[in-house]
Design an enzyme around this catalytic site. Sequence first.
Site, short mmCIF file in Angstrom:
data_model
loop_
_atom_site.label_atom_id
_atom_site.label_comp_id
_atom_site.label_asym_id
_atom_site.label_seq_id
_atom_site.Cartn_x
_atom_site.Cartn_y
_atom_site.Cartn_z
N GLY A 153 0.82 -1.21 0.00
CA GLY A 153 0.00 0.00 0.00
C GLY A 153 0.85 1.26 0.00
O GLY A 153 1.97 1.26 -0.50
N LEU A 154 0.31 2.30 0.61
CA LEU A 154 0.97 3.60 0.68
C LEU A 154 1.41 4.09 -0.70
O LEU A 154 2.54 4.52 -0.88
CB LEU A 154 2.20 3.54 1.60
CG LEU A 154 1.92 3.38 3.09
CD1 LEU A 154 3.22 3.31 3.86
CD2 LEU A 154 1.06 4.51 3.61
N CYS A 155 0.52 3.97 -1.66
CA CYS A 155 0.88 4.51 -2.97
C CYS A 155 -0.26 5.35 -3.52
O CYS A 155 -0.63 5.22 -4.68
CB CYS A 155 1.30 3.41 -3.92
SG CYS A 155 0.28 1.95 -3.86
N GLY A 156 -0.83 6.18 -2.67
CA GLY A 156 -1.85 7.12 -3.11
C GLY A 156 -3.06 6.41 -3.66
O GLY A 156 -3.51 5.40 -3.11
#
Lengths: 140, 287
Positions: free
Chosen positions: B86-89
């Site tokens: 995750g953590l990709c906008g």
Amino acid sequence: MSETTFRLEIVTPSRQLVSEGVEEVTAPGIQGEFGVLVGHTPYLVELGIGELMYRVGNEKRHLAVRRGFAEVTRDKVTILAEEAEFPAEIDLATAEKLLAEAEEEMKSLSVSGESKEYLEAQAKIDRALNQVAVARKHKS
Amino acid sequence: MANLKDIKTRISSVTSTQQITSAMKMVSAARFRKAEEAITNNRPYSDKMLDVLTSLALRTKEEAHPLLERREPKKVGLVLFTSDRGLCGSFNGSILRSVDRFLNEKAASYESISLYIVGKKGLEYYKKRPVEKFGQMTELFGNVTYGQAHEIGEDISTRYAEGELDLVYMVYNEFRSALTQVVVYDRLLPVEPPKVDPDTVTTEYIYEPDEEHMLNWVLPRYVDVRIYRAFLESTASEHGARMTAMESATTNASEMIDRLTLQYNRARQESITSELMDIVNGVESMK
């Protein structure tokens, strides 16, 4: 480009290995090795597994290639290989280990002939054998 | 007024978050460059493949190979590319939303729509939702190889040839730049041979072994190459999206630290002022 040279390009899905003017190429076709000099008839051939050689002046260079195809036109040869490596890039120890493993695997198979496992093991052996052969021959 | 210790704790927690986001940004930037390079490196191979296919397609008919055969689309397959992490906008969000919309809108026009899911995020998303799946692949960790593309390609080509699927699309984030990714639906099967101007002069090759054999060999590989390409595009987009997301997270963290520091200083001054007042008042009252 002088009259005896033509362009050689060798590409795999992940990189371009060679792009230069050469005088001669020999490559392993599926039905036997073929050689190309300048002015060859347009030719489309499936590649087998084996050693590819190309010559620039008096210097011969070699590569291990596996599967793919080659397109030959009058002034250009393009090799699309699924795998291609220079001898210097092959780790001989790893290749030998893979070969031994693949041979073991083959021995452990009771069935022979056309089964999927058999063909896969055979492909592994061929691949490793080719790497070992090319690396041994040309690694200085 | 919040007390001094609370503010201090918050400042240090935001600072450590900022360190993480800026490190992640750096890592993504490096991976992004690598992914971009992989696309560039793959281009000569894809282009040449298309050239060869074009010249073969000129001289062959549609019935020549099962992968060229068009059928009335009843069973549709979608190959969906998401990321493992995750953590990709909005990278995963936008693609999943788009696929949901596709499923809702097109459910009536086709007999069935099934998914091949690449990436953990997509898999998690569809775990609880009623969708048909025909395959999955996870744990790629940004290290995509041609072998993996071949695995998917083989699976899908076989299903298509056997009539399990009539139409296959790839859904992925197409890479435009580090800032923009666009969700695209790319038809994978049946293979559409490139349109050629009938007047163009093409080279007449000598084929070895023969034309039909060559077509049998090239078509499945063309499918693999297309999938590989989508993999690379999706990977580059993922790292681009993460880089951008982490960049803005880092900026937001700095702003927050500035604001908190200001608050902290105000609170400190205030407490000093009130202590002074106390002393002055104390002295006054003793007179």
